[in-house]
Design a protein around this motif. Structure first.
Motif, PDB file in Angstrom:
ATOM      1  N   THR A  98       1.300   2.744  -3.959  1.00 12.50           N
ATOM      2  CA  THR A  98       0.081   2.812  -4.758  1.00 12.50           C
ATOM      3  C   THR A  98      -1.030   3.550  -4.028  1.00 12.50           C
ATOM      4  O   THR A  98      -1.706   4.400  -4.603  1.00 12.50           O
ATOM      5  N   ASP A  99      -1.206   3.281  -2.768  1.00 13.57           N
ATOM      6  CA  ASP A  99      -2.283   3.909  -2.016  1.00 13.57           C
ATOM      7  C   ASP A  99      -2.014   5.364  -1.716  1.00 13.57           C
ATOM      8  O   ASP A  99      -2.944   6.146  -1.492  1.00 13.57           O
ATOM      9  N   TYR A 153       0.802  -1.228   0.000  1.00 11.86           N
ATOM     10  CA  TYR A 153       0.000   0.000   0.000  1.00 11.86           C
ATOM     11  C   TYR A 153       0.833   1.276   0.000  1.00 11.86           C
ATOM     12  O   TYR A 153       0.308   2.356  -0.247  1.00 11.86           O
TER      13      TYR A 153
END
Length: 128
Positions: A106-107, A103
């Motif tokens: 990308t998050d 994460y």
């Protein structure tokens, strides 16, 4: 688990500077990525600066050259030096951490929606 406490926000005239601090506790720094996010009134939360577990730093284009992130590993503190502030930078700024490397990057670009550890936020106001 990680706990973050932000400070340093406030109201500043356009062109001014602020330095945000985030004291982190309860975690092993090497296992986490960290970031500063912001949420402006009426807008979605967005990532501002990403600090990976290896210490490398990634800036969003809209703050590059204006904001500087740094770390004090001795005092477990993450900083965000904000220069040349303008009204569009008015927002609540949050420090966050995440241990799941999937994460981290990308998050970050979708407002950290799966990130698990958040501070309470510190407000930054730049009147127009």
């Amino acid at each position: 688990q990680a706990q973050m406490t932000e400070s340093g926000g406030g109201s500043v005239q356009a062109g001014g500077s602020l330095r945000l601090s985030c004291v982190v506790s309860g975690y092993s720094r090497g296992d986490y990525c960290m970031a500063w996010f912001r949420k402006a009134p009426g807008k979605e939360r967005e990532g501002v600066v990403l600090v990976l577990s290896d210490g490398s730093i990634r800036y969003r284009p809209f703050v590059k050259g204006r904001f500087i992130a740094s770390q004090d590993n001795v005092n477990s503190t993450l900083y965000l030096q904000m220069n040349s502030l303008q009204p569009e930078y008015t927002a609540m700024y949050y420090c966050a951490a995440e241990s799941n490397g999937v994460y981290c990057a990308t998050d970050f670009f979708v407002g950290g929606r799966h990130w698990n550890y958040w501070g309470q936020g510190t407000p930054v106001t730049v009147p127009s």
